[in-house]
Write a protein that holds these residues in place. Sequence first.
Motif, PDB file in Angstrom:
ATOM      1  N   GLY A   1       0.813  -1.211   0.000  1.00 17.64           N
ATOM      2  CA  GLY A   1       0.000   0.000   0.000  1.00 17.64           C
ATOM      3  C   GLY A   1       0.848   1.262   0.000  1.00 17.64           C
ATOM      4  N   VAL A   2       1.906   1.263   0.747  1.00 15.30           N
ATOM      5  CA  VAL A   2       2.775   2.447   0.783  1.00 15.30           C
ATOM      6  C   VAL A   2       3.397   2.685  -0.583  1.00 15.30           C
ATOM      7  CG1 VAL A   2       4.905   3.364   1.763  1.00 15.30           C
ATOM      8  CG2 VAL A   2       3.222   2.282   3.253  1.00 15.30           C
ATOM      9  N   ARG A   3       3.852   1.630  -1.237  1.00 16.20           N
ATOM     10  CA  ARG A   3       4.421   1.806  -2.576  1.00 16.20           C
ATOM     11  C   ARG A   3       3.384   2.330  -3.561  1.00 16.20           C
ATOM     12  NH1 ARG A   3       6.471  -3.469  -1.380  1.00 16.20           N
ATOM     13  NH2 ARG A   3       8.637  -3.381  -0.635  1.00 16.20           N
ATOM     14  N   ALA A   4       2.104   2.021  -3.320  1.00 18.20           N
ATOM     15  CA  ALA A   4       1.047   2.459  -4.230  1.00 18.20           C
ATOM     16  C   ALA A   4       0.598   3.891  -3.980  1.00 18.20           C
ATOM     17  CB  ALA A   4      -0.155   1.514  -4.113  1.00 18.20           C
ATOM     18  N   LEU A   5       1.086   4.494  -2.922  1.00 15.12           N
ATOM     19  CA  LEU A   5       0.651   5.864  -2.603  1.00 15.12           C
ATOM     20  C   LEU A   5       1.109   6.847  -3.671  1.00 15.12           C
ATOM     21  CD1 LEU A   5       1.325   6.061   1.245  1.00 15.12           C
ATOM     22  CD2 LEU A   5      -0.910   6.161   0.120  1.00 15.12           C
ATOM     23  N   ASP A   6       0.222   7.738  -3.985  1.00 21.73           N
ATOM     24  CA  ASP A   6       0.578   8.835  -4.881  1.00 21.73           C
ATOM     25  C   ASP A   6       1.261   9.928  -4.067  1.00 21.73           C
ATOM     26  OD1 ASP A   6      -0.490  11.572  -6.387  1.00 21.73           O
ATOM     27  OD2 ASP A   6       0.064   9.945  -7.739  1.00 21.73           O
ATOM     28  N   LYS A   7       2.086  10.728  -4.728  1.00 21.29           N
ATOM     29  CA  LYS A   7       2.791  11.787  -4.004  1.00 21.29           C
ATOM     30  C   LYS A   7       1.819  12.735  -3.312  1.00 21.29           C
ATOM     31  CE  LYS A   7       6.938  11.817  -6.908  1.00 21.29           C
ATOM     32  NZ  LYS A   7       7.807  12.621  -7.811  1.00 21.29           N
ATOM     33  N   ASN A   8       0.662  12.955  -3.951  1.00 18.77           N
ATOM     34  CA  ASN A   8      -0.312  13.885  -3.376  1.00 18.77           C
ATOM     35  C   ASN A   8      -0.988  13.309  -2.148  1.00 18.77           C
ATOM     36  OD1 ASN A   8       0.242  15.687  -5.480  1.00 18.77           O
ATOM     37  ND2 ASN A   8      -1.303  14.724  -6.815  1.00 18.77           N
ATOM     38  N   ASP A   9      -0.993  12.013  -2.009  1.00 20.39           N
ATOM     39  CA  ASP A   9      -1.670  11.373  -0.878  1.00 20.39           C
ATOM     40  C   ASP A   9      -0.751  11.136   0.305  1.00 20.39           C
ATOM     41  OD1 ASP A   9      -3.986  11.229  -2.362  1.00 20.39           O
ATOM     42  OD2 ASP A   9      -3.536   9.235  -3.159  1.00 20.39           O
ATOM     43  N   ILE A  10       0.491  11.498   0.160  1.00 23.11           N
ATOM     44  CA  ILE A  10       1.431  11.201   1.233  1.00 23.11           C
ATOM     45  C   ILE A  10       1.281  12.236   2.341  1.00 23.11           C
ATOM     46  CG2 ILE A  10       3.873  11.055   1.811  1.00 23.11           C
ATOM     47  CD1 ILE A  10       4.379   9.992  -0.986  1.00 23.11           C
ATOM     48  N   ASP A  11       0.941  11.746   3.480  1.00 19.84           N
ATOM     49  CA  ASP A  11       0.831  12.567   4.686  1.00 19.84           C
ATOM     50  C   ASP A  11       1.948  12.130   5.614  1.00 19.84           C
ATOM     51  OD1 ASP A  11       0.206  13.923   6.970  1.00 19.84           O
ATOM     52  OD2 ASP A  11      -1.836  13.176   7.151  1.00 19.84           O
ATOM     53  N   ALA A  12       2.871  13.045   5.829  1.00 19.12           N
ATOM     54  CA  ALA A  12       4.059  12.674   6.610  1.00 19.12           C
ATOM     55  C   ALA A  12       3.696  12.168   7.986  1.00 19.12           C
ATOM     56  CB  ALA A  12       5.010  13.873   6.693  1.00 19.12           C
ATOM     57  N   SER A  13       2.728  12.837   8.611  1.00 18.85           N
ATOM     58  CA  SER A  13       2.363  12.406   9.970  1.00 18.85           C
ATOM     59  C   SER A  13       1.753  11.012   9.959  1.00 18.85           C
ATOM     60  CB  SER A  13       1.373  13.410  10.569  1.00 18.85           C
ATOM     61  OG  SER A  13       0.176  13.458   9.796  1.00 18.85           O
ATOM     62  N   TYR A  14       0.918  10.795   8.952  1.00 15.01           N
ATOM     63  CA  TYR A  14       0.294   9.464   8.866  1.00 15.01           C
ATOM     64  C   TYR A  14       1.339   8.395   8.566  1.00 15.01           C
ATOM     65  CZ  TYR A  14      -2.820   5.743   7.293  1.00 15.01           C
ATOM     66  OH  TYR A  14      -3.461   4.553   7.130  1.00 15.01           O
ATOM     67  N   ILE A  15       2.202   8.699   7.625  1.00 13.84           N
ATOM     68  CA  ILE A  15       3.258   7.733   7.298  1.00 13.84           C
ATOM     69  C   ILE A  15       4.162   7.517   8.500  1.00 13.84           C
ATOM     70  CG2 ILE A  15       5.215   7.287   5.787  1.00 13.84           C
ATOM     71  CD1 ILE A  15       2.525   7.058   4.439  1.00 13.84           C
ATOM     72  N   GLY A  16       4.354   8.590   9.263  1.00 12.04           N
ATOM     73  CA  GLY A  16       5.171   8.433  10.468  1.00 12.04           C
ATOM     74  C   GLY A  16       4.537   7.473  11.454  1.00 12.04           C
ATOM     75  N   LYS A  17       3.207   7.499  11.549  1.00 12.52           N
ATOM     76  CA  LYS A  17       2.523   6.556  12.438  1.00 12.52           C
ATOM     77  C   LYS A  17       2.741   5.111  11.964  1.00 12.52           C
ATOM     78  CE  LYS A  17      -1.137   9.797  13.743  1.00 12.52           C
ATOM     79  NZ  LYS A  17      -2.592  10.081  13.684  1.00 12.52           N
ATOM     80  N   LEU A  18       2.670   4.951  10.659  1.00  4.06           N
ATOM     81  CA  LEU A  18       2.914   3.600  10.144  1.00  4.06           C
ATOM     82  C   LEU A  18       4.331   3.145  10.454  1.00  4.06           C
ATOM     83  CD1 LEU A  18       1.195   3.792   6.626  1.00  4.06           C
ATOM     84  CD2 LEU A  18       0.232   2.972   8.779  1.00  4.06           C
ATOM     85  N   ALA A  19       5.252   4.069  10.312  1.00  7.55           N
ATOM     86  CA  ALA A  19       6.634   3.722  10.618  1.00  7.55           C
ATOM     87  C   ALA A  19       6.787   3.344  12.079  1.00  7.55           C
ATOM     88  CB  ALA A  19       7.556   4.874  10.244  1.00  7.55           C
ATOM     89  N   LYS A  20       6.077   4.078  12.921  1.00  6.17           N
ATOM     90  CA  LYS A  20       6.173   3.767  14.346  1.00  6.17           C
ATOM     91  C   LYS A  20       5.560   2.415  14.649  1.00  6.17           C
ATOM     92  CE  LYS A  20       6.293   8.506  16.034  1.00  6.17           C
ATOM     93  NZ  LYS A  20       7.657   8.352  16.577  1.00  6.17           N
ATOM     94  N   ILE A  21       4.475   2.071  13.947  1.00  5.66           N
ATOM     95  CA  ILE A  21       3.889   0.742  14.149  1.00  5.66           C
ATOM     96  C   ILE A  21       4.908  -0.340  13.809  1.00  5.66           C
ATOM     97  CG2 ILE A  21       2.133  -0.860  13.288  1.00  5.66           C
ATOM     98  CD1 ILE A  21       0.281   1.556  12.918  1.00  5.66           C
ATOM     99  N   ALA A  22       5.559  -0.162  12.658  1.00  8.27           N
ATOM    100  CA  ALA A  22       6.538  -1.161  12.243  1.00  8.27           C
ATOM    101  C   ALA A  22       7.700  -1.239  13.216  1.00  8.27           C
ATOM    102  CB  ALA A  22       7.036  -0.848  10.827  1.00  8.27           C
ATOM    103  N   THR A  23       8.229  -0.086  13.576  1.00 12.44           N
ATOM    104  CA  THR A  23       9.379  -0.118  14.486  1.00 12.44           C
ATOM    105  C   THR A  23       8.977  -0.625  15.862  1.00 12.44           C
ATOM    106  OG1 THR A  23       8.960   2.230  14.961  1.00 12.44           O
ATOM    107  CG2 THR A  23      10.584   1.723  13.281  1.00 12.44           C
TER     108      THR A  23
END
Length: 1697
Positions: free
Chosen positions: A78-100
Amino acid sequence: MASSSSLGSSIPAPEAVQVLVSSLADESPMVREASMASLKDISPLNPLLVLDCCSAVSRGGRRRFGNMAGVFQVMAFGVRALDKNDIDASYIGKLAKIATAEIISSKELNADWQRAAASLLVAIGSHLPDLMMEEIFLHLSGPSSALAAMIQILADFASADALQFAPRLKGVLSRVLPILGNVRDAQRPIFANAFKCWCQAVWQYNVDFPSNSLIDGDVMSFLNSAFELLLRVWAGSRDLKVRVSSVEALGQMVGLITRTQLKTALPRLIPTILELCKKDQDIALIATSSLYNLLNVSLLSETGPPLLEFEELTVILSTLLPVICMDNDGKEHSDFSVGLKTYNEVQRCFLTVGSIYPEDLFSFLLNKCRLKEEPLTFGALCVLKHLLPRSSEAWHNKRPLLVDAVKSLLDEQSLGIRKALSELIVVMASHCYLVGPTAELFVEYLVRHCALSEQDRIDLERSQAKVGLICPTELRAICEKGLLLLTITIPEMEHVLWPFLLKMIIPRDYTGAVAMVCRCIAELCRHRSSYNNNMLDDCKDRSDIPNPEELFARLVVLLHNPLVREQRATQILTVLCYLAPMFPRNINLFWQDEIPKMKAYVSDPEDLKLDPSYQETWDDMIINFLAESLDVIQDIDWVISLGNAFTKQYALYTPDNEHSALLHRCLGILLQKVNDRAYVRGKIDWMYKQANITIPTNRLGLAKAIGLVAASHLDTVLDKLKNILDNVGQSIFQSYRTEESDDVHAALALMYGYAARYAPSMVIEARIDALVGTNMLSKLLHVRHPTAKQAVITAIDLLGRAVINAAENGAPFPLKRRDQLLDYILTLMGRDESDDFADSSLELLRTQALALNACTTLVSVEPKLTIETRNRVMKATLGFFALPNDPIDVINPLIDNLITLLCAILLTSGEDGRSRAEQLLHILRQIDQYVSSHMDYQRRRGCLAVYEMLVKFRMLCVSGYCALGCRGSCTHSKQIDRTLHGNFSNLPSAFVSPSREALSLGDRVIMYLPRCADTDSEVRKLSAQILDQLFSISLSLPKPLGSSVGGDIELCYGALSSLEDVIAILRSDSSIDPSEVFNRIVASVCILLTKDELVDTLHGCMPAICNRIKQSAEGAILAVIEFVTKRGAELSEANISRTAQSLLSAAGHVTEKQLRLEVLGAISSLSENTNEKVVFNEVLTAAARDIVTKDISRLRGGWSMQDAFHAFSQHIVLSVLFLEHLISVLNQTRVTKSDPGKGENSILLSETQLADDILQAAIFALTAFFRGGGKVGKRAVEQRYSSVLAALILQFGKCHGLANSGQHEPLRALLTAFQAFCECVGDLEMGKILARDSEQNEKEKWINLIGNLAGCISMKRPKEVENLCKIFTKSLNLQENFQREAAAAALSEFVCYSSGFSSTLEEMVEVLCRHVSDESPTVRCLCLRGLVKIPSVHIYRHTTQVLGVILALLDDLDESVQLTAVSCLLMILETSPKDAVEPILLNLSVRLRNLQISMNVKMRADAFAAFGALSNYGIGAHKDAFLEQIHATLPRLILHLHDDDLAVRHACRNTLKRFAPLMEIEGLLALFDSHRINSDHRSAYEDFVRDFTRQFVQHLSSRVDTFMASTIQALNAPWPIIQANAIYVSSSILSLSDDPNILALYHAQVLGMLVGKMSRSADAVVRARSSLAFSLLLKSTNLISWRAARLDQADSARKGS
């Protein structure tokens, strides 16, 4: 579109995605894979929603969700499928925190979920690398259990996206360096690997952007610090993994640090790498790769001089040399093995050093070679071989030094060094390093290793360890290839190789290389002869080159083995042709003619092996070649010189070498050509001195050589043998052991034998008499060893042959003490009980074969053989016929020798024809046991022996008298060919011929005639030839005086001519029918026999008929039948009686049924063609005797007299009596079965046991009558065919009922009678049906059996059908169920064959319709089956009636009746008129739809198929109504198109194809004919559903509602596969429909049901299809508004909790 948008907003897409995500943890792999596939499909449409749902379930961690690896994989996608316009740094940061957070929650490393989480972070890094790094950096400070995982993620990111990582290297290093010092050993390999990946990313970035430098002062500082830590701390760790990974990282870092730091690090880094080079190959590969990078940077830098002096490199090079020796461990990486990769890295290192320090490296390598330490020397040689072509200019002036160094290694024993040295020599030669005597030394080195033998391989392997998997065979192949390359490809080597290679032919140690040396010489001669003719001068200029005599002597002896490797014999012959100018001039032309013939003989080794005597033949060819060459040369001085060369070369061969034996013979044939007696005597003494008589081959070669010399120097040879014999006589009592004595006596015997064999015939009589008259031969009887015995036997045989040769040459003389010599041979032929030789049995057979051959020789010489000697010889030898067939290569010659011996005995025994006839009969009767043996090979041997003796006897018996009684010269006269008689050409003129009676032809014919029908083709052919010889001999004998010649003699000659024609056919065509051949032979023999001989033949037939070979026994029977048929009128009553007794005795002894019947056929034939009363009296007498003395029910093979009654039943009078009796018994049996207490037969009123016996006897008698054959009996059965058959069929039900209750005997009796009936009337097909299904006790099985029988009868006997139908029509009214069922089963099959009798058919239809309401379901089914089988010409009148019956039975309470009704409906619809079907069309449709959901798969399949068949009537006025029925059942058809049952699938496919024209949708026609509908694969079915729903939604939108309703209803079907199909079909319709009403009605409902199925269904296929259905629904183009939907925070929180 507005409606679609509003609908889309109402779709519970978040719930659907949540269900899919939850299914990632399903227990079924199929469901997990389907959910993963669906999520990947919808991720590009709404990646944020997918990420929301995944993040929601991931909050609980892997403790609450069982497949976190799957969740993270979906999130990464899903992350690879994200369009540049849909990228929300804060949201992506939450995903990163989930993974880490998940990664750091465990101390595990490299788990699947960790790898998946890392892939998510790498995917985040592809969009927001800084965010991802910052998240990772948060966990780099301070202690963390997942520190290694974070570093691994950075390494993965560097490998995946080097261009984004490289610019951020500084930040990474700034945060990683502070924690490096606290990293534990377990995590250090991960950190080191990360540094390697980071450095590789920098290298890649520099390649793509060479102008942008990333290495500033800070980065350089960081790298230097990291480099120092890895070098000083980690590279010295005790943990091997840490050291290896550190060195691998350092190897990538050396190019990025400063030269100053690199120079400082070298003293520490180099030893660390070198230490790892000494480990296993995987580690050595990493170390050498890093070392190459280090050397490349240190020595080839463009910014300064080399950082290492050569003195500093010596340690490195010394360490690398042993690495080359590492064995290949077999692991495969990429396209090369690890060992090969390591080898290449090492060579790259040396090449790098050599490019800077070429001379120093050269000196270093030479010094290592001089040390002679195996690993170093081997490595140095490999490097020299590798660098020599690349550094040839730099090393040009060093050639002498290299040559000296290589020369010093020529004595090394290591296989590895030898291999490397051989390869280096070839490379040196290609660069002109080999000149002068040193070059010859190197060539000899190659030749020496070309001569490695198998024994050398064993010795070398025992003496040392192998190096690098090098074996002597491989070394030999390398040297052979190298020597050939020097010869062919390097012109400069020609002056070195010629004539030096000639010198390599002579040495004994180089014998194994002679083939390759000869090949090279031939190549040189071929090349040199084209421009240079001074070959001979080159040889004369050098004294060390062997002279032509020595070369010729050596090469001739080495020709011995034609199968030796590299085709040595062919190569020697080729080189002799090229070297012919070196020999006397007149030899060239002879060799040009002779050598090609010899080469042709040995050209095909495989073909040569097929000849067991190829070696003996080849050796004889060699001796003849040498002898003729000597004759052509005619230069006595050259011959003497050649003899001296042969004498010298005895040292080249060991005594056990077969070449030594050939050398004896070569010298022997040469001495035969020399007249110098002193020279000959000296060479004989030398030959005997050099011979080792303990070795059989050497001993035989010596004896043959002595024989060859004796041809010209007999007295000289005999003097030598006498001296040897005298010496043996003096020393035999002193120190000789038994083995030595055997060897000496064997050698002496062979030498005497061959001396006699080759000596001139005119001078040997006195010498042989003197030899036989001494006691020497008697001493030879004490030899014990088999080979010694064979030698003595061979010697005696040679003596006999010498006598025969003398007679042939005109100097005949008798062999004195011949009988004593025969006794010697018989003594030597026997087994010595004290023998303990391991191979005594095989050697004994060889000894016996030789002994038989010798006996033949002695029997063939004068004086004639006495009767006592004959009997003694035969008694000792005839038993060999019984020897087993193996070993065939020893047994076959032995048997041939035995036959030859018997023929010789026959030819040499007796004084006249009569005595020889007695002799012949005596031998033939001795062989009879083998002629009639049950072993094929014994019969072949016996018949072959008989034939050969008859051939010889016929030659003796042919006289000057004409067989027709003519006087004087006539065309019929057959003269004796005296030349064929050998030593018996001097027969007396008053030769007395044997009489015909003396041949006992009757006795002989019955012995050999059955063999003409033998199973073995060779025995058949030989037997026919034996009979031909017998009658040819009998007809060739002179007629007694006063006898008259009648026409029967001409008839006999015609029969004999016919017999000879048959033999000619047998010889030319082995595929001819044996029975036809046998009949022709019997016909000829029948004519050729006289009356007395015929009587003798018939009287002696019993042993022939009882022969264990069935075909021969049958042949004897056929012969008897032929004889009594053609010539029975000539027999008297006494002859008939004796013949009948013989036949009955044979019938009693024969237990095989068929053979006994054939014997009884012969008895019947005897009765028909002679006085039948005599035959009957004999048969009755024998039967009475059997009844009194035997239990006829327990006789093996049955009672032969009962079989005789079968044979007599064919007689017209007896058959009438038998028929009356059997009809009476049949009637009584039927009464007994119906009412056991009311029989008219008085026997049945006696004891119960007696009644049972009579019942069994009656059934047996009935069977006997059916099987008796005979035209009258068969005619009686034919007349009552219908009544008999009907009675048998009606008994089936009752007998099966009794069998079910445990009484099997009545059923067996009935089946036996029925089978006999089938055989009698010729209904073989009906018999097969009975044999196949008759004993099946299930009702359906035996009812089907009756139907099959009825069908068979109808096809075979249509005229009987009407009578049978009348009988069975009445039988339907019987009271017992089994009778009605049997009658209905037969009648239901007969009805389809009743078209020819309409009145009976009407009655049958009426009865069948009446009994469709029978109380028995079986009767109802059978009557219905009968109704639908009414012939097509009558069915139209009854269609309406039959359809009414079917319609009623479709509602029957019994499922079997319903199934029958559906099946019958399918059948009748094929021919029913429209007016009969249309009134009940809708009723049929409704009932069939009800049956389509039956759990019975056959019912479902037939219901679908019948519904499709109704489409033919759904036109016209009923079209609309039927079309409604089609649409009502269409959903069910689509769903069952992929039913679990294959028959249901086929029915649905065919029905859909029938409906397509009625639905009038153009696209459906092509769709229903596509390959997808015919495929059984799930993917093809789903593709079809997609295409069908697209057409349906487009063209039948008004019916989507009802279609959806039916499909949704099927979601509760009892079959999981149908539920899955319904899920997919409904989802496909909703995904394609743009009708808002349909979507509003069913979308939420379907989604809700999908959610329910996903959570509650127990079937994985249902859950998996539900997952895919979600994907279909959410990907729909009409439902796009959900793509902006997000997971509600409350739901997310709830899910997370």
